[in-house]
Design an enzyme around this catalytic site. Structure first.
Site, PDB file in Angstrom:
ATOM      1  N   CYS A 107       1.030  -1.191   0.094  1.00  0.00           N
ATOM      2  CA  CYS A 107      -0.084   0.063   0.025  1.00  0.00           C
ATOM      3  C   CYS A 107       0.902   1.108  -0.007  1.00  0.00           C
ATOM      4  CB  CYS A 107      -0.732   0.251   1.099  1.00  0.00           C
ATOM      5  SG  CYS A 107      -2.086   1.602   1.319  1.00  0.00           S
ATOM      6  N   CYS A 110      -0.600   4.379   2.517  1.00  0.00           N
ATOM      7  CA  CYS A 110      -0.894   4.269   3.996  1.00  0.00           C
ATOM      8  C   CYS A 110      -0.565   2.759   4.206  1.00  0.00           C
ATOM      9  CB  CYS A 110      -2.073   4.787   4.368  1.00  0.00           C
ATOM     10  SG  CYS A 110      -3.395   4.100   3.441  1.00  0.00           S
ATOM     11  N   SER A 111      -1.376   2.203   4.798  1.00  0.00           N
ATOM     12  CA  SER A 111      -1.331   0.774   5.119  1.00  0.00           C
ATOM     13  C   SER A 111      -2.512  -0.128   4.896  1.00  0.00           C
ATOM     14  CB  SER A 111      -0.779   0.863   6.417  1.00  0.00           C
ATOM     15  OG  SER A 111      -1.663   1.209   7.527  1.00  0.00           O
TER      16      SER A 111
END
Length: 206
Positions: A107, A110-111
């Site tokens: 990603c 972000c995550s």
């Protein structure tokens, strides 16, 4: 595979996880949260909500061609058949490793991560180093994780977002034809479903 804290993609001491830990300590000291409840919640995500759930999805795909076909066509619905849904796993896409292609998930913003099938995201997944290098030099990243690609095997990088999240279906190890679905699930690690690992051989689990 080293522990996350020792991994080359681990966060530096300024990692947000350390700030979370500090905040947790303050809340515990003020009696606002129960540390046992926090531990239970973490254990739930690490061991029950995932990544064991994802491993069951992979094992079912390895043993049930009809399920695999549904998984590749509509991963969200197929995964929900096994009771796994929600928690950032609403828009799933399954990508299959083959002798020609190895898939890697990252990603870059972000995550974004499918908690329902992979549990809590590892620290290195959220690190700037992994997010940048996975796109720029994925083969080098795989080498850092000890993944040896097959001769001529290409690497395809998938960018997970708020709209879509990916589950890598690793190649089934040879010599596992007689294993049960539960035994096959034992061969599937979280990293294998991100693409930073491979399914274990049966010998490695005995």
């Amino acid at each position: 595979m080293p522990h996350d804290s020792d991994h080359p993609y681990s966060h530096l001491p300024s990692d947000p996880a350390l700030r979370v830990k500090a905040l947790e300590s303050v809340l515990v000291s003020k009696g606002l949260i129960d540390p046992e409840a926090v531990d239970a919640l973490i254990d739930l995500y690490e061991n029950e909500i995932g990544p064991r759930n994802g491993a069951r999805v992979v094992a079912r795909a390895w043993t049930d061609p009809a399920f695999k076909a549904r998984l590749m066509e509509d991963a969200t619905s197929a995964i929900a058949e096994l009771g796994f849904q929600g928690r950032q796993s609403e828009h799933m896409v399954a990508v299959e490793n083959t002798p020609e292609t190895h898939n890697l998930v990252v990603c870059t913003l972000c995550s974004c991560y499918p908690w329902a099938v992979l549990g809590i995201p590892p620290g290195w997944y959220k690190s700037d180093a992994y997010r940048a290098r996975a796109v720029r030099e994925p083969r080098a990243v795989l080498e850092d994780f000890g993944v040896s690609l097959l001769p001529g095997q290409s690497v395809r990088v998938w960018d997970s977002t708020a709209e879509v999240r990916y589950l890598v279906i690793p190649m089934r190890p040879e010599g596992t034809e007689q294993l049960s679905e539960d035994a096959l699930a034992d061969l599937v690690s979280r990293n294998a479903m991100i693409g930073t690992g491979l399914a274990a051989t049966a010998e490695r689990t005995t």
